[in-house]
Design a protein around this motif. Structure first.
Motif, mmCIF file in Angstrom:
data_model
loop_
_atom_site.group_PDB
_atom_site.id
_atom_site.type_symbol
_atom_site.label_atom_id
_atom_site.label_comp_id
_atom_site.label_asym_id
_atom_site.label_seq_id
_atom_site.Cartn_x
_atom_site.Cartn_y
_atom_site.Cartn_z
ATOM 1 N N GLN A 39 0.859 -1.196 0.000
ATOM 2 C CA GLN A 39 0.000 0.000 0.000
ATOM 3 C C GLN A 39 0.895 1.246 0.000
ATOM 4 N N TRP A 44 -1.535 5.414 -4.171
ATOM 5 C CA TRP A 44 -2.731 6.011 -3.576
ATOM 6 C C TRP A 44 -2.746 7.539 -3.683
ATOM 7 N N PRO A 50 -7.547 9.623 -0.135
ATOM 8 C CA PRO A 50 -6.838 8.426 -0.552
ATOM 9 C C PRO A 50 -5.729 8.019 0.438
ATOM 10 N N ARG A 54 -5.384 4.488 2.213
ATOM 11 C CA ARG A 54 -4.154 3.692 2.140
ATOM 12 C C ARG A 54 -3.765 3.218 3.530
#
Length: 162
Positions: A39, A44, A50, A54
């Protein structure tokens, strides 16, 4: 009544399945760690929404990995303790078999003793036929027969079984 018998073959067949399950849980834990690490902010973005997603996603995969590691430790403990119990049961069965042999030997020692042979002779001299499993009046015994020659309802016991 519950069947409490130990089924060694069934136990031995179950262990590989538990080990396969353990390996699968370990792989799942490792893959969840990889998903958490994957991640990356570059995928992201750095915007507030976002970025929060994440972090939440990475935390989720990290938590799943931790849970799976704990589960894997429990499976490992289960397998180890099951194997120890299997050995203990085999040892207990061997101990029981050995004990029964010792008791059987002791009983044969008593039954083969001079005192036992003397008692058997005394019973036979008293009109009783003694066999390995039964003690019955000899067929020619008059000690327990009534006036008709048939065995009476009184007197010595006529049969013993073990």
């Amino acid at each position: 009544m519950a069947d409490l018998a130990y089924h060694q073959k069934a136990q031995e067949e179950a262990i590989p399945h538990a080990e396969d399950g353990q390996a699968a849980v370990k792989t799942s834990s490792e893959n969840a760690d990889k998903l958490s690490a994957a991640q990356d902010f570059t995928a992201w973005g750095s915007e507030r929404g976002p970025a929060a997603m994440r972090q939440t996603t990475a935390g989720l995969f990290s938590d799943i990995s931790k849970i799976l590691k704990e589960e894997n430790a429990l499976i490992s403990t289960f397998i180890t303790e099951t194997k120890q119990v299997m050995e203990a049961v085999k040892d207990a069965e061997w101990d029981a078999e050995y004990s029964f042999r010792q008791v059987k030997h002791a009983l044969h020692t008593v039954s083969d003793s001079e005192a036992s042979h003397n008692l058997k002779k005394a019973l036979e001299d008293g009109g009783y036929a003694v066999t390995e499993k039964d003690v019955k009046p000899a067929s020619n015994s008059t000690a327990t027969q009534g006036a008709t020659g048939a065995p009476s309802d009184t007197g010595a016991a006529t049969e013993y079984d073990d």
